[in-house]
Design a protein around this motif. Structure first.
Motif, PDB file in Angstrom:
ATOM      1  N   ASN A  55       0.814  -1.222   0.000  1.00 33.44           N
ATOM      2  CA  ASN A  55       0.000   0.000   0.000  1.00 33.44           C
ATOM      3  C   ASN A  55       0.845   1.269   0.000  1.00 33.44           C
ATOM      4  N   SER A  56       2.111   1.159   0.356  1.00 34.23           N
ATOM      5  CA  SER A  56       2.984   2.345   0.384  1.00 34.23           C
ATOM      6  C   SER A  56       3.669   2.598  -0.954  1.00 34.23           C
ATOM      7  N   ARG A  57       3.371   1.775  -1.955  1.00 40.35           N
ATOM      8  CA  ARG A  57       4.003   1.866  -3.276  1.00 40.35           C
ATOM      9  C   ARG A  57       3.823   3.256  -3.876  1.00 40.35           C
ATOM     10  N   LEU A  58       4.884   3.752  -4.519  1.00 36.18           N
ATOM     11  CA  LEU A  58       4.812   5.013  -5.245  1.00 36.18           C
ATOM     12  C   LEU A  58       3.941   4.842  -6.488  1.00 36.18           C
ATOM     13  N   ASP A  59       3.285   5.904  -6.902  1.00 33.09           N
ATOM     14  CA  ASP A  59       2.417   5.847  -8.082  1.00 33.09           C
ATOM     15  C   ASP A  59       3.195   5.556  -9.361  1.00 33.09           C
ATOM     16  N   ASN A  60       4.444   5.999  -9.424  1.00 32.90           N
ATOM     17  CA  ASN A  60       5.229   5.795 -10.656  1.00 32.90           C
ATOM     18  C   ASN A  60       5.940   4.440 -10.694  1.00 32.90           C
ATOM     19  N   VAL A  61       5.619   3.566  -9.742  1.00 28.66           N
ATOM     20  CA  VAL A  61       6.190   2.219  -9.711  1.00 28.66           C
ATOM     21  C   VAL A  61       5.068   1.219 -10.019  1.00 28.66           C
ATOM     22  N   SER A  62       5.282   0.399 -11.003  1.00 31.84           N
ATOM     23  CA  SER A  62       4.301  -0.612 -11.393  1.00 31.84           C
ATOM     24  C   SER A  62       3.999  -1.537 -10.211  1.00 31.84           C
ATOM     25  N   GLU A  63       2.731  -1.849 -10.024  1.00 32.62           N
ATOM     26  CA  GLU A  63       2.350  -2.742  -8.921  1.00 32.62           C
ATOM     27  C   GLU A  63       2.964  -4.128  -9.108  1.00 32.62           C
ATOM     28  N   ASP A  64       2.964  -4.621 -10.341  1.00 32.39           N
ATOM     29  CA  ASP A  64       3.554  -5.934 -10.611  1.00 32.39           C
ATOM     30  C   ASP A  64       5.046  -5.954 -10.287  1.00 32.39           C
ATOM     31  N   HIS A  65       5.751  -4.904 -10.688  1.00 34.94           N
ATOM     32  CA  HIS A  65       7.190  -4.831 -10.410  1.00 34.94           C
ATOM     33  C   HIS A  65       7.442  -4.709  -8.911  1.00 34.94           C
ATOM     34  N   PHE A  66       6.605  -3.916  -8.240  1.00 36.95           N
ATOM     35  CA  PHE A  66       6.782  -3.725  -6.803  1.00 36.95           C
ATOM     36  C   PHE A  66       6.539  -5.028  -6.045  1.00 36.95           C
ATOM     37  N   LYS A  67       5.553  -5.811  -6.487  1.00 34.95           N
ATOM     38  CA  LYS A  67       5.292  -7.110  -5.848  1.00 34.95           C
ATOM     39  C   LYS A  67       6.504  -8.033  -5.994  1.00 34.95           C
ATOM     40  N   LEU A  68       7.099  -8.050  -7.203  1.00 36.93           N
ATOM     41  CA  LEU A  68       8.300  -8.866  -7.417  1.00 36.93           C
ATOM     42  C   LEU A  68       9.453  -8.385  -6.541  1.00 36.93           C
ATOM     43  N   LEU A  69       9.575  -7.069  -6.427  1.00 34.87           N
ATOM     44  CA  LEU A  69      10.636  -6.495  -5.601  1.00 34.87           C
ATOM     45  C   LEU A  69      10.431  -6.851  -4.132  1.00 34.87           C
ATOM     46  N   LEU A  70       9.202  -6.745  -3.642  1.00 37.62           N
ATOM     47  CA  LEU A  70       8.899  -7.116  -2.253  1.00 37.62           C
ATOM     48  C   LEU A  70       9.209  -8.582  -2.002  1.00 37.62           C
ATOM     49  N   LYS A  71       8.838  -9.422  -2.955  1.00 37.22           N
ATOM     50  CA  LYS A  71       9.112 -10.854  -2.823  1.00 37.22           C
ATOM     51  C   LYS A  71      10.620 -11.103  -2.766  1.00 37.22           C
ATOM     52  N   TYR A  72      11.370 -10.417  -3.627  1.00 40.67           N
ATOM     53  CA  TYR A  72      12.825 -10.575  -3.641  1.00 40.67           C
ATOM     54  C   TYR A  72      13.437 -10.096  -2.322  1.00 40.67           C
ATOM     55  N   TRP A  73      13.036  -8.911  -1.860  1.00 41.10           N
ATOM     56  CA  TRP A  73      13.600  -8.371  -0.618  1.00 41.10           C
ATOM     57  C   TRP A  73      13.282  -9.251   0.584  1.00 41.10           C
ATOM     58  N   ALA A  74      12.182  -9.980   0.534  1.00 40.11           N
ATOM     59  CA  ALA A  74      11.801 -10.860   1.647  1.00 40.11           C
ATOM     60  C   ALA A  74      12.491 -12.221   1.577  1.00 40.11           C
ATOM     61  N   SER A  75      13.173 -12.508   0.468  1.00 38.54           N
ATOM     62  CA  SER A  75      13.812 -13.812   0.313  1.00 38.54           C
ATOM     63  C   SER A  75      15.063 -13.923   1.183  1.00 38.54           C
ATOM     64  N   THR A  76      15.410 -15.134   1.548  1.00 45.78           N
ATOM     65  CA  THR A  76      16.585 -15.383   2.383  1.00 45.78           C
ATOM     66  C   THR A  76      17.887 -14.928   1.713  1.00 45.78           C
ATOM     67  N   PRO A  77      18.119 -15.238   0.420  1.00 48.32           N
ATOM     68  CA  PRO A  77      19.356 -14.769  -0.215  1.00 48.32           C
ATOM     69  C   PRO A  77      19.475 -13.241  -0.233  1.00 48.32           C
ATOM     70  N   ALA A  78      18.376 -12.541  -0.478  1.00 45.98           N
ATOM     71  CA  ALA A  78      18.417 -11.080  -0.503  1.00 45.98           C
ATOM     72  C   ALA A  78      18.703 -10.516   0.885  1.00 45.98           C
ATOM     73  N   LYS A  79      18.099 -11.119   1.901  1.00 50.24           N
ATOM     74  CA  LYS A  79      18.353 -10.663   3.279  1.00 50.24           C
ATOM     75  C   LYS A  79      19.806 -10.900   3.662  1.00 50.24           C
ATOM     76  N   LYS A  80      20.349 -12.042   3.248  1.00 51.39           N
ATOM     77  CA  LYS A  80      21.751 -12.364   3.531  1.00 51.39           C
ATOM     78  C   LYS A  80      22.682 -11.358   2.842  1.00 51.39           C
ATOM     79  N   THR A  81      22.402 -11.061   1.587  1.00 49.78           N
ATOM     80  CA  THR A  81      23.211 -10.087   0.836  1.00 49.78           C
ATOM     81  C   THR A  81      23.114  -8.712   1.468  1.00 49.78           C
ATOM     82  N   SER A  82      21.912  -8.313   1.855  1.00 47.29           N
ATOM     83  CA  SER A  82      21.700  -7.009   2.474  1.00 47.29           C
ATOM     84  C   SER A  82      22.475  -6.889   3.791  1.00 47.29           C
ATOM     85  N   LEU A  83      22.450  -7.928   4.584  1.00 49.15           N
ATOM     86  CA  LEU A  83      23.177  -7.936   5.850  1.00 49.15           C
ATOM     87  C   LEU A  83      24.679  -7.828   5.620  1.00 49.15           C
ATOM     88  N   GLN A  84      25.194  -8.583   4.642  1.00 44.07           N
ATOM     89  CA  GLN A  84      26.625  -8.536   4.330  1.00 44.07           C
ATOM     90  C   GLN A  84      27.023  -7.150   3.813  1.00 44.07           C
TER      91      GLN A  84
END
Length: 160
Positions: free
Chosen positions: A104-133
């Motif tokens: 619901n906080s998505r920017l208007d200029n960001v596609s909902e489909d792309h934002f959903k994929l991005l949210l899914k990626y950021w919530a994944s274990t590999p992405a969290k591990k990379t972010s922490l590193q």
């Protein structure tokens, strides 16, 4: 930036570049071009957020044909695209604790489909591990970039 996107080919402004092909002036034209590239990197039609890495991005040729410039253009687009995703994560992912609030906080200029994929990626274990590193690596840096928004190519040109 409408005036840049709508500009005719013959009305383009000349830029002077250093020996590495990086623009050094005139300052107004260089700044205008940098902002123009930022608008492309922030537009999901040109640079979809569904990619996790700029090197894996498939439509660079389409952007290159549109921009038709120098090698540093792709570097600038890469930095702007990654920075945009970073700010999205900072402002629209971290502050919220549920998927629904984030969506619901998505920017208007960001596609909902792309934002959903991005949210899914950021919530994944590999992405969290990379972010922490990456956060740990950032904490270990001794020398931060302190030149402000001026490009190194401009600073170098002014020094010589």
């Amino acid at each position: 930036m409408y005036e840049v996107h709508a500009r005719k080919f013959e009305d383009r402004v000349a830029l002077y570049c250093n020996d590495k092909g990086q623009p050094i002036g005139p300052k107004k034209a260089r700044n205008e071009l940098t902002r123009f590239l930022g608008t492309i990197a922030h537009d999901y039609n040109w640079a979809p957020l569904s990619y996790t890495n700029w090197q894996k991005f498939l439509d660079k040729d389409k952007i290159w044909e549109y921009v038709n410039s120098y090698d540093w253009v792709m570097e600038t687009l890469n930095v702007s695209w990654r920075g945009f995703k970073c700010r999205l994560k900072r402002d629209h992912y971290y502050p919220y604790d549920t998927y629904e609030k984030r969506l619901n906080s998505r920017l208007d200029n960001v596609s909902e489909d792309h934002f959903k994929l991005l949210l899914k990626y950021w919530a994944s274990t590999p992405a969290k591990k990379t972010s922490l590193q990456n956060a740990k690596n950032r904490q270990q840096q001794d020398n931060m970039h302190t030149c402000g928004p001026m490009a190194f190519s401009m600073i170098s040109d002014e020094m010589f």
